[in-house]
Design a protein around this motif. Structure first.
Motif, short mmCIF file in Angstrom:
data_model
loop_
_atom_site.label_atom_id
_atom_site.label_comp_id
_atom_site.label_asym_id
_atom_site.label_seq_id
_atom_site.Cartn_x
_atom_site.Cartn_y
_atom_site.Cartn_z
N SER A 130 0.84 -1.20 0.00
CA SER A 130 0.00 0.00 0.00
C SER A 130 0.87 1.25 0.00
O SER A 130 0.56 2.24 -0.67
CB SER A 130 -0.96 -0.01 1.19
OG SER A 130 -0.26 0.07 2.41
N LYS A 144 1.09 4.11 -2.98
CA LYS A 144 0.96 5.55 -2.75
C LYS A 144 2.20 6.32 -3.23
O LYS A 144 2.09 7.48 -3.61
CB LYS A 144 0.73 5.82 -1.26
CG LYS A 144 -0.59 5.31 -0.72
CD LYS A 144 -1.80 6.11 -1.18
CE LYS A 144 -1.87 7.46 -0.50
NZ LYS A 144 -3.17 8.14 -0.77
N LYS A 145 3.35 5.66 -3.21
CA LYS A 145 4.55 6.32 -3.73
C LYS A 145 4.44 6.50 -5.24
O LYS A 145 4.81 7.54 -5.78
CB LYS A 145 5.80 5.48 -3.41
CG LYS A 145 6.30 5.59 -1.98
CD LYS A 145 7.60 4.79 -1.83
CE LYS A 145 8.06 4.70 -0.38
NZ LYS A 145 9.16 3.72 -0.23
N PRO A 156 0.36 8.93 -5.90
CA PRO A 156 0.01 9.63 -4.65
C PRO A 156 -1.49 9.92 -4.52
O PRO A 156 -1.99 10.07 -3.41
CB PRO A 156 0.82 10.93 -4.74
CG PRO A 156 1.96 10.61 -5.65
CD PRO A 156 1.42 9.62 -6.65
N GLU A 157 -2.20 9.98 -5.64
CA GLU A 157 -3.62 10.34 -5.58
C GLU A 157 -4.52 9.14 -5.27
O GLU A 157 -5.71 9.30 -4.98
CB GLU A 157 -4.08 10.94 -6.92
CG GLU A 157 -3.33 12.19 -7.34
CD GLU A 157 -3.44 13.29 -6.29
OE1 GLU A 157 -4.56 13.52 -5.80
OE2 GLU A 157 -2.40 13.90 -5.95
N GLU A 182 -6.48 6.11 -3.55
CA GLU A 182 -6.92 5.78 -2.19
C GLU A 182 -6.61 4.31 -1.92
O GLU A 182 -6.93 3.46 -2.74
CB GLU A 182 -8.43 5.98 -2.05
CG GLU A 182 -8.86 7.43 -2.00
CD GLU A 182 -10.39 7.52 -1.92
OE1 GLU A 182 -11.00 6.74 -1.16
OE2 GLU A 182 -10.95 8.34 -2.65
N ALA A 183 -6.01 4.03 -0.78
CA ALA A 183 -5.64 2.65 -0.46
C ALA A 183 -6.35 2.19 0.81
O ALA A 183 -6.35 2.89 1.82
CB ALA A 183 -4.13 2.53 -0.30
N SER A 209 2.36 4.12 7.47
CA SER A 209 1.47 4.00 6.31
C SER A 209 0.20 4.83 6.51
O SER A 209 -0.35 5.38 5.56
CB SER A 209 1.11 2.53 6.06
OG SER A 209 0.18 2.06 7.03
N PHE A 239 1.14 8.22 4.63
CA PHE A 239 0.64 7.80 3.31
C PHE A 239 -0.88 7.67 3.24
O PHE A 239 -1.42 7.23 2.23
CB PHE A 239 1.31 6.48 2.89
CG PHE A 239 2.78 6.61 2.61
CD1 PHE A 239 3.23 7.01 1.36
CD2 PHE A 239 3.71 6.36 3.61
CE1 PHE A 239 4.59 7.15 1.10
CE2 PHE A 239 5.08 6.49 3.36
CZ PHE A 239 5.52 6.88 2.11
N ASP A 240 -1.55 8.00 4.33
CA ASP A 240 -3.02 7.98 4.34
C ASP A 240 -3.63 6.64 3.94
O ASP A 240 -4.69 6.61 3.30
CB ASP A 240 -3.59 9.08 3.42
CG ASP A 240 -3.28 10.46 3.95
OD1 ASP A 240 -3.34 10.64 5.18
OD2 ASP A 240 -2.96 11.34 3.13
N VAL A 241 -2.95 5.56 4.26
CA VAL A 241 -3.55 4.26 4.00
C VAL A 241 -4.62 4.00 5.06
O VAL A 241 -4.43 4.32 6.24
CB VAL A 241 -2.48 3.14 4.04
CG1 VAL A 241 -3.12 1.76 3.85
CG2 VAL A 241 -1.42 3.39 2.97
#
Lengths: 342, 342
Positions: B185, B189-190, B193-194, B196-197, B218, B222-224
């Motif tokens: 995940s 995101k890397k 970046p946009e 959603e995970a 994360s 990274f907003d996981v």
């Protein structure tokens, strides 16, 4: 100064397993142990998860290994100083021993979290609150009892004491507590079939072989109960029991329960020796655990030639993981010593 | 028949690491690999948890090790028969190779769960449903995309596919999927970046060093998103996306979500070679994983003299665990061979 091929620091499972295999390979090994007794934390173990092997069998096996003719064991010999002298390592101990060797293996292991830092859990305040190590000792002598010498009616096991806990500064998981709580609860039910057993957990981490099966067995065959939630408060009741308070995070309801024993599954931290020697030598990593040069390809080596690592000085590990890692370290050291003599 | 000191079965990380260390110890090693390429499952890896080391570095390191002068590597050489002949082991392969050696190391590893057995998840039916291995390959070429070649807006990672699942007969946890999902995940995101995970899990098993920290990272960096629940159904939407259905077991509410990619974190099973050879030799344990003689004290040995085990043929293991176990096995074999010549 006395010469050796290898000085192994720490007489627990990692140190003994490595020392023995180096000895079998004809290296002269000095094994230094800070305590009067060897075995490290294996000393207090009753049985081992997941197969309930009697820990005394492991101790016998380890003891036998220390008797190899190429090993000289020194008890009561806490290491005070490790330093580099030309192409050798010098290891000095509190009792005046002084060794020089081309290779050193750090196998100085872990210590358990001091539960008094979690004041709200009442360890050291209420007698019914004990650690997993103390409970294991009760199992060993076959006497699970309250401070008043009574049989407990209900026991709670609380996971993550000193682990996954920002407040005490330990973000990491100690890896062994969840499965150890399963083991302890089964052992409790074996010795006291009438007792009620409750395990409190955040996530139930059964990620080793046969762990999941044991977790299931504990529920199906031993009626152990599992509650997802962390105990936030412990208080004594009028009749000498303990009331624990938590939130059941699955039903999202607050929960109070009265128990006779609260067993704190205390986490794993780098031992003082690990921290101190790691600092001296410059191999300290996060949380004072020792740092190898490469997790994936050289996990027994450090940035220093001739200075090796094995076992729980690096991170929380189970017994089989520790033993495999110790053999792996012995192999690296053997090959290193051979490379020197070529 | 050709003679060797050791025949190592399996050219993945365990087999290569063991072969290399035996070779360094002056043993003549035959390394047989059933596939055209070595590396086993390391072949498809992009990065490794928890430190995001580039897997190609590990492959280079392993490849280099196979070039040791004491190792003879045979690709495309699936082992068909392992048998005991007097004091030796005989190993025969599908392409007519025939070796005799005093020691054999089984390092025949694992296979991944065939996701088609979980029909309700739609693998092999809906193109947006892929496995973690396929997702890793997308990461490797830097092209995370839907079957239509579009950038996904939302990706779901589903843990425990083929693990902890009574219906498919695998009660055990595969140990590596939870942390691998965290890694995947973050990598997603890397690269996008946009996107959603969302990670779906039953228990989040971060029991290795730095896993808990990575899980936290994360979420924070990274907003996981993590949802405790198992996806029970997958169906296509009118606009070529996928609707997944699950129960959020923390809020105890049913949940539907539309995603573009559903990544199934497929579990670990004994490979066919592990099962077949284990059966021939008589070292098969639960779930066809190979069984050592003692988990705690002799985990590389079997009940047969000269027949050793390393790595994931025994159980699900991480890469560092596999590598340490391989070195441990090499040490046991080295000492065994020396004992024969004494």
């Amino acid at each position: 100064m006395n010469k050796a091929d290898v000085v192994v620091i720490g007489g627990g499972p990692a140190g003994i397993e490595a020392a023995y295999n180096l000895a079998r390979d004809n290296h002269k090994v000095v094994l230094v142990e800070k305590e009067k007794e060897i075995f490290g934390h294996m000393q207090t173990a009753y049985t081992l998860f997941p197969n309930f092997q009697d820990a005394s069998e492991i101790r016998s096996s380890l003891l036998q290994k220390t008797k190899h003719g190429n090993i000289t064991l020194y008890n009561n010999s806490e290491v005070t100083q490790v330093s580099r002298e030309n192409d050798f390592w010098r290891v000095q101990t509190i009792n005046g021993l002084d060794f020089i060797a081309p290779a050193v293996l750090l196998a100085s292991g872990f210590k358990t979290f001091d539960a008094r830092y979690k004041e709200e859990l009442g360890y050291g305040i209420y007698k019914g609150v004990i650690t997993s190590v103390e409970f294991e000792e009760m199992l060993k002598v076959g006497k699970i009892q309250t401070a008043n010498g009574e049989k407990p009616r209900r026991i709670a096991f609380l996971n993550c004491v000193g682990s996954r806990d920002e407040k005490v500064g330990n973000h990491y998981c100690s890896r062994v507590c969840c499965i150890n709580a399963v083991k302890l609860s089964i052992e409790a039910k074996k010795q006291l079939p009438e007792v009620e057993a409750y395990c409190f957990y955040m996530d139930i981490r059964m990620s080793g072989q046969f762990y999941e099966e044991l977790y299931r067995k504990s529920q199906e065959d031993f009626d152990v109960n599992y509650i997802r939630g962390r105990i936030s408060e412990v208080a004594p009741t009028i009749d000498n029991r303990l009331q624990v308070k938590c939130e059941d995070t699955l039903s999202q309801t607050p929960l109070k329960m009265t128990v006779d024993l609260l067993v704190l599954m205390i986490g794993i931290e780098a031992s003082e020796g690990t921290a101190r020697i790691g600092e001296q030598v410059g191999v300290n990593g996060e949380y004072n655990f020792s740092k190898s040069i490469s997790l994936h390809t050289a996990d027994n080596k450090t940035k220093h030639q001739g200075f090796f690592l094995a076992g729980t000085c690096k991170r929380p590990l189970t017994v089989p993981e520790t033993m495999a890692d110790a053999r792996a370290a012995a192999l690296e050291i053997d090959l290193y010593l051979k490379s020197l003599s070529q």
